[in-house]
Design a protein around this motif. Structure first.
Motif, mmCIF file in Angstrom:
data_model
loop_
_atom_site.group_PDB
_atom_site.id
_atom_site.type_symbol
_atom_site.label_atom_id
_atom_site.label_comp_id
_atom_site.label_asym_id
_atom_site.label_seq_id
_atom_site.Cartn_x
_atom_site.Cartn_y
_atom_site.Cartn_z
ATOM 1 N N TRP A 123 17.700 10.976 -6.416
ATOM 2 C CA TRP A 123 16.780 9.849 -6.313
ATOM 3 C C TRP A 123 17.335 8.699 -5.487
ATOM 4 C CZ3 TRP A 123 12.671 12.185 -6.929
ATOM 5 C CH2 TRP A 123 12.498 13.146 -7.921
ATOM 6 N N PHE A 124 18.645 8.499 -5.511
ATOM 7 C CA PHE A 124 19.225 7.449 -4.660
ATOM 8 C C PHE A 124 19.010 7.786 -3.187
ATOM 9 C CE2 PHE A 124 22.679 5.774 -2.060
ATOM 10 C CZ PHE A 124 22.516 4.418 -2.301
ATOM 11 N N PHE A 125 19.276 9.035 -2.820
ATOM 12 C CA PHE A 125 19.113 9.459 -1.432
ATOM 13 C C PHE A 125 17.633 9.487 -1.038
ATOM 14 C CE2 PHE A 125 19.801 12.469 2.185
ATOM 15 C CZ PHE A 125 20.701 11.668 2.871
ATOM 16 N N VAL A 126 16.754 9.806 -1.986
ATOM 17 C CA VAL A 126 15.312 9.748 -1.722
ATOM 18 C C VAL A 126 14.925 8.321 -1.342
ATOM 19 C CG1 VAL A 126 13.025 9.857 -2.798
ATOM 20 C CG2 VAL A 126 14.647 11.715 -3.144
ATOM 21 N N GLY A 127 15.394 7.370 -2.118
ATOM 22 C CA GLY A 127 15.080 5.963 -1.830
ATOM 23 C C GLY A 127 15.653 5.507 -0.498
ATOM 24 N N ALA A 128 16.886 5.902 -0.213
ATOM 25 C CA ALA A 128 17.523 5.496 1.041
ATOM 26 C C ALA A 128 16.811 6.100 2.248
ATOM 27 C CB ALA A 128 18.992 5.907 1.035
ATOM 28 N N THR A 129 16.514 7.396 2.185
ATOM 29 C CA THR A 129 15.855 8.026 3.330
ATOM 30 C C THR A 129 14.401 7.570 3.455
ATOM 31 O OG1 THR A 129 15.393 10.005 2.010
ATOM 32 C CG2 THR A 129 17.340 10.060 3.431
ATOM 33 N N LEU A 130 13.745 7.306 2.344
ATOM 34 C CA LEU A 130 12.372 6.795 2.400
ATOM 35 C C LEU A 130 12.351 5.427 3.087
ATOM 36 C CD1 LEU A 130 9.391 7.112 1.731
ATOM 37 C CD2 LEU A 130 9.866 6.081 -0.494
ATOM 38 N N THR A 131 13.332 4.600 2.787
ATOM 39 C CA THR A 131 13.440 3.296 3.442
ATOM 40 C C THR A 131 13.606 3.460 4.950
ATOM 41 O OG1 THR A 131 14.429 2.326 1.460
ATOM 42 C CG2 THR A 131 14.771 1.152 3.536
ATOM 43 N N VAL A 132 14.449 4.395 5.360
ATOM 44 C CA VAL A 132 14.652 4.639 6.793
ATOM 45 C C VAL A 132 13.378 5.176 7.435
ATOM 46 C CG1 VAL A 132 15.968 5.982 8.485
ATOM 47 C CG2 VAL A 132 17.140 4.962 6.538
ATOM 48 N N VAL A 133 12.692 6.101 6.756
ATOM 49 C CA VAL A 133 11.431 6.643 7.284
ATOM 50 C C VAL A 133 10.415 5.516 7.467
ATOM 51 C CG1 VAL A 133 9.420 8.066 6.693
ATOM 52 C CG2 VAL A 133 11.713 8.994 6.441
ATOM 53 N N LEU A 134 10.302 4.632 6.494
ATOM 54 C CA LEU A 134 9.347 3.529 6.596
ATOM 55 C C LEU A 134 9.709 2.577 7.733
ATOM 56 C CD1 LEU A 134 8.723 2.775 2.812
ATOM 57 C CD2 LEU A 134 7.188 3.912 4.422
ATOM 58 N N LEU A 135 10.987 2.268 7.892
ATOM 59 C CA LEU A 135 11.415 1.388 8.985
ATOM 60 C C LEU A 135 11.174 2.024 10.346
ATOM 61 C CD1 LEU A 135 14.720 -0.058 7.479
ATOM 62 C CD2 LEU A 135 12.600 -1.297 7.955
ATOM 63 N N LEU A 136 11.483 3.317 10.478
ATOM 64 C CA LEU A 136 11.231 4.008 11.743
ATOM 65 C C LEU A 136 9.733 4.061 12.043
ATOM 66 C CD1 LEU A 136 13.739 6.999 11.523
ATOM 67 C CD2 LEU A 136 13.827 5.089 13.129
ATOM 68 N N SER A 137 8.925 4.316 11.030
ATOM 69 C CA SER A 137 7.475 4.374 11.224
ATOM 70 C C SER A 137 6.930 3.011 11.638
ATOM 71 C CB SER A 137 6.775 4.834 9.945
ATOM 72 O OG SER A 137 7.199 6.129 9.602
ATOM 73 N N ALA A 138 7.403 1.953 10.990
ATOM 74 C CA ALA A 138 6.944 0.606 11.343
ATOM 75 C C ALA A 138 7.331 0.246 12.769
ATOM 76 C CB ALA A 138 7.522 -0.413 10.361
ATOM 77 N N SER A 139 8.546 0.585 13.163
ATOM 78 C CA SER A 139 8.963 0.261 14.534
ATOM 79 C C SER A 139 8.179 1.079 15.552
ATOM 80 C CB SER A 139 10.465 0.465 14.712
ATOM 81 O OG SER A 139 10.813 1.819 14.605
ATOM 82 N N LEU A 140 7.852 2.313 15.217
ATOM 83 C CA LEU A 140 7.052 3.151 16.115
ATOM 84 C C LEU A 140 5.634 2.587 16.261
ATOM 85 C CD1 LEU A 140 7.179 5.807 17.726
ATOM 86 C CD2 LEU A 140 6.262 6.941 15.714
ATOM 87 N N ILE A 141 5.031 2.192 15.166
ATOM 88 C CA ILE A 141 3.678 1.615 15.202
ATOM 89 C C ILE A 141 3.674 0.319 15.992
ATOM 90 C CG2 ILE A 141 1.906 0.524 13.760
ATOM 91 C CD1 ILE A 141 2.627 2.681 11.615
ATOM 92 N N LEU A 142 4.641 -0.552 15.752
ATOM 93 C CA LEU A 142 4.717 -1.804 16.489
ATOM 94 C C LEU A 142 4.957 -1.576 17.975
ATOM 95 C CD1 LEU A 142 6.751 -3.976 13.961
ATOM 96 C CD2 LEU A 142 4.322 -4.157 14.522
ATOM 97 N N SER A 143 5.745 -0.577 18.320
ATOM 98 C CA SER A 143 5.990 -0.259 19.728
ATOM 99 C C SER A 143 4.716 0.216 20.399
ATOM 100 C CB SER A 143 7.059 0.825 19.862
ATOM 101 O OG SER A 143 8.279 0.361 19.366
ATOM 102 N N PHE A 144 3.954 1.075 19.731
ATOM 103 C CA PHE A 144 2.696 1.559 20.293
ATOM 104 C C PHE A 144 1.706 0.403 20.473
ATOM 105 C CE2 PHE A 144 3.425 6.125 18.751
ATOM 106 C CZ PHE A 144 3.831 6.525 20.018
ATOM 107 N N ARG A 145 1.650 -0.487 19.497
ATOM 108 C CA ARG A 145 0.739 -1.637 19.611
ATOM 109 C C ARG A 145 1.156 -2.549 20.766
ATOM 110 N NH1 ARG A 145 -0.609 -3.628 13.476
ATOM 111 N NH2 ARG A 145 -1.904 -1.847 12.935
ATOM 112 N N ALA A 146 2.444 -2.788 20.916
ATOM 113 C CA ALA A 146 2.924 -3.656 21.995
ATOM 114 C C ALA A 146 2.649 -3.038 23.359
ATOM 115 C CB ALA A 146 4.422 -3.926 21.827
ATOM 116 N N ALA A 147 2.684 -1.703 23.425
ATOM 117 C CA ALA A 147 2.420 -1.013 24.694
ATOM 118 C C ALA A 147 0.928 -0.842 24.943
ATOM 119 C CB ALA A 147 3.109 0.354 24.696
ATOM 120 N N GLY A 148 0.110 -1.195 23.966
ATOM 121 C CA GLY A 148 -1.327 -1.066 24.119
ATOM 122 C C GLY A 148 -1.835 0.352 23.954
ATOM 123 N N LEU A 149 -1.100 1.169 23.230
ATOM 124 C CA LEU A 149 -1.514 2.565 23.030
ATOM 125 C C LEU A 149 -2.248 2.744 21.722
ATOM 126 C CD1 LEU A 149 1.733 4.306 24.230
ATOM 127 C CD2 LEU A 149 -0.362 3.994 25.503
#
Length: 101
Positions: free
Chosen positions: A75-101
Motif C-alpha cells: 500500500w505504501f508503494f501504491v500510494g507513491a506510484t499513484l502520486t507519480v501517475v497523477l503528477l505525470l498525468s497533470a503535467s501531460l494535460i497541462l502541456s497539451f492545453r498549453a500547446a493548444g491540442l
C-alpha cells in the motif's frame, strides 16, 4: 507462491525489459525518421513517433509499477506510484492545453 524477494526481482526484470523495448523502438523510429528527413522527405511522423515513444516509456514503467504494487498489496508503494501517475498525468494535460491540442 513466490516470496517477496522473488516478486521484486521479477518486477525489476519486467521493468528492465519494458524500458529496453521502449528505448529500442524509439531509437529505431528516430533513426528512420532522421534518415527520411535527411533524404528530403517533408514528413516528420517517424521523428514524432520516436519522441513520443521515448517520453511514454517512463510513464508506462510507473503504470506497470503501480499495477504490480496493487497486485502485491504494497500500500505504501501504491500510494507513491499513484502520486507519480497523477503528477505525470497533470503535467501531460497541462502541456497539451498549453500547446493548444
Amino acid at each position: 507462491m513466490k516470496d517477496n524477494g522473488a516478486q521484486v526481482s521479477a518486477l525489476e526484470s519486467l521493468l528492465a525489459r519494458l524500458m529496453l523495448a521502449g528505448v529500442t523502438l524509439s531509437a529505431i523510429s528516430l533513426a528512420a525518421g532522421l534518415a527520411l528527413w535527411l533524404s528530403g522527405s517533408q514528413t516528420t511522423r517517424l521523428l514524432d513517433a520516436g519522441l513520443i515513444t521515448l517520453l511514454a516509456t517512463p510513464m508506462l514503467r510507473v503504470a506497470v509499477s503501480f499495477l504490480e504494487a496493487l497486485r502485491m498489496r504494497d500500500w505504501f508503494f501504491v500510494g507513491a506510484t499513484l502520486t507519480v501517475v497523477l503528477l505525470l498525468s497533470a503535467s501531460l494535460i497541462l502541456s497539451f492545453r498549453a500547446a493548444g491540442l
